[in-house]
Design a protein around this motif. Structure first.
Motif: not given
Length: 102
Positions: A6-13, A67-74, A95-102
């Motif tokens: 399980r990893v936290i990704i802060s960005g992708v390029k 798009k929200a500029g926040k890290p995402v858990e995968f 694979r994303p764990v969960a995507v926050a709505k907002g």
């Protein structure tokens, strides 16, 4: 050797094009929060480590999650590979764990 993590990704390029020499390149880099080595008492916390994850097509799969500029858990599938002298860890799938709505 493949293994889950399980990893936290802060960005992708993504990077795609052709060098002046005519050689094509096509890759996606992900920036993963990684624990700093504290074996000598000189590190604490984490830093971001860059990993290559296939071609620029992978960028299209997950870029919208940042798009929200926040890290995402995968949930990641990682693989340790070697050339016989050195080893490195590469990303096989995310694979994303969960995507926050907002």
């Amino acid at each position: 050797m493949k293994f889950p993590a399980r990893v936290i990704i802060s960005g992708v390029k993504r990077s795609k094009g052709v060098l002046e020499s005519g050689q094509a390149y096509d890759s996606t880099k992900v920036y993963v929060s990684t624990i700093l080595d504290d074996s000598k008492g000189n590190g604490a916390g984490s830093a971001t480590a860059e990993y290559t994850w296939g071609t620029s097509e992978n960028f299209e799969r997950i870029a919208h999650l940042f798009k929200a500029g926040k890290p995402v858990e995968f949930d990641a599938e990682l693989e340790i590979v070697t050339n016989g002298k050195t080893q490195r860890t590469q990303v096989v799938d995310l694979r994303p764990v969960a995507v926050a709505k907002g």
